[in-house]
Design an enzyme around this catalytic site. Structure first.
Site, PDB file in Angstrom:
ATOM      1  N   SER A 174       0.807  -1.230   0.000  1.00 15.99           N
ATOM      2  CA  SER A 174       0.000   0.000   0.000  1.00 15.99           C
ATOM      3  C   SER A 174       0.835   1.272   0.000  1.00 15.99           C
ATOM      4  CB  SER A 174      -0.933   0.014   1.216  1.00 15.99           C
ATOM      5  OG  SER A 174      -1.798  -1.093   1.189  1.00 15.99           O
ATOM      6  N   GLU A 175       1.782   1.356   0.935  1.00 14.26           N
ATOM      7  CA  GLU A 175       2.570   2.596   1.041  1.00 14.26           C
ATOM      8  C   GLU A 175       3.449   2.806  -0.188  1.00 14.26           C
ATOM      9  OE1 GLU A 175       1.808   4.699   3.178  1.00 14.26           O
ATOM     10  OE2 GLU A 175       1.505   3.853   5.168  1.00 14.26           O
ATOM     11  N   ALA A 176       3.996   1.722  -0.729  1.00  9.02           N
ATOM     12  CA  ALA A 176       4.836   1.841  -1.928  1.00  9.02           C
ATOM     13  C   ALA A 176       4.001   2.259  -3.139  1.00  9.02           C
ATOM     14  CB  ALA A 176       5.565   0.526  -2.195  1.00  9.02           C
TER      15      ALA A 176
END
Length: 261
Positions: A174-176
């Protein structure tokens, strides 16, 4: 719902980059863009969820379920004892709960619940993983692959093992997808494990704020200076969209028109 797959047990930098591109393309609202950065849809989109199937070493798999409008991980499933086993964060309630249950493990197949007895927020995950900050939990393709094997199909595992896996998966998926800077950290450190630096943690905590600032920019200038952090923890003052644009992969949905698409 389309399933995006990533084989962490047999990964290359190019395959990870392709995975990120596929995830962003599935997640984004095709009609929304701001300063050239794709934006996620609002909560009314027809397709509300995304599935990400992660494969580890020796063909072990875990499927994550993400809320499309913010890429929040709601739960995951794994094959266990010839059944589909689903694990849902305890802050997912009501119709969303049954959506997650039935999407991860369709009722036509035998299924079994193994609830996650905590929520998906970073302070909770850090506490369950036994760390004071997630910078103590290393990220990396090998770690992701071996963490999958510690959970997928296993009769039992501790909350600590589960929370560590979730910290790794949430940041590497998600963060990437939200931040190209985080994707690039994974790529730069591809064949080794690494600790997320201060800039990674700071971006993760300010995604909503960054999205709003970019959306409300006039002629490329942010409405007001944005105080963020550099990798070494020093202050990073952002004045213009151009200064942060290379680091951003997807914007959180912000209502209203953006001056530049």
């Amino acid at each position: 719902i389309n399933t995006i797959t990533f084989d962490a047990g047999n990964a290359t930098i190019n395959k990870y980059a392709t995975f990120m591109e596929s995830l962003r393309n599935e997640a984004k609202d095709p009609s929304l863009k701001c300063y050239g950065i794709p934006m996620l849809p609002n909560t009314n989109s027809t397709i509300k969820y995304l599935l990400v199937k992660l494969q580890g070493a020796s063909l072990k798999t875990i499927t994550l379920m993400l809320r499309r409008n913010n890429l929040y991980v709601m739960g995951y499933s794994d094959p266990y004892d010839n059944k589909c086993r689903y694990h849902i964060f305890n802050d997912i309630k009501g119709t969303e709960y049954s959506d997650v249950e039935n999407t991860l493990c369709p009722s036509s197949n035998p299924r079994v619940a193994k609830p996650i007895n905590y929520n998906g927020l970073y302070p909770t995950l850090e506490k369950k993983a036994g760390v004071t900050s997630r910078n103590e939990v290393q990220l990396g393709i090998q770690i992701l692959s071996s963490d999958i094997g510690k959970i997928s199909g296993q009769g039992s595992f501790t909350e600590k093992i589960e929370a560590k896996f979730l910290l790794v998966a949430i940041q590497m998926v998600s963060e990437a997808a939200r931040f190209k800077y985080i994707e690039n950290q994974v790529k730069t450190n591809f064949n080794r494990d690494f600790s997320p630096n201060d800039k990674v943690l700071d971006l993760e905590e300010n995604w909503g704020k960054i999205s709003t600032a970019i959306h409300n920019s006039k002629n490329g200038a942010l409405p007001k200076p944005l105080e963020l952090k550099n990798a070494d923890g020093t202050k990073w003052i952002v004045l213009r969209v151009d200064e942060i644009k290379p680091d951003v992969g997807l914007l959180n949905y912000v209502n209203g028109t953006c001056q530049a698409t």
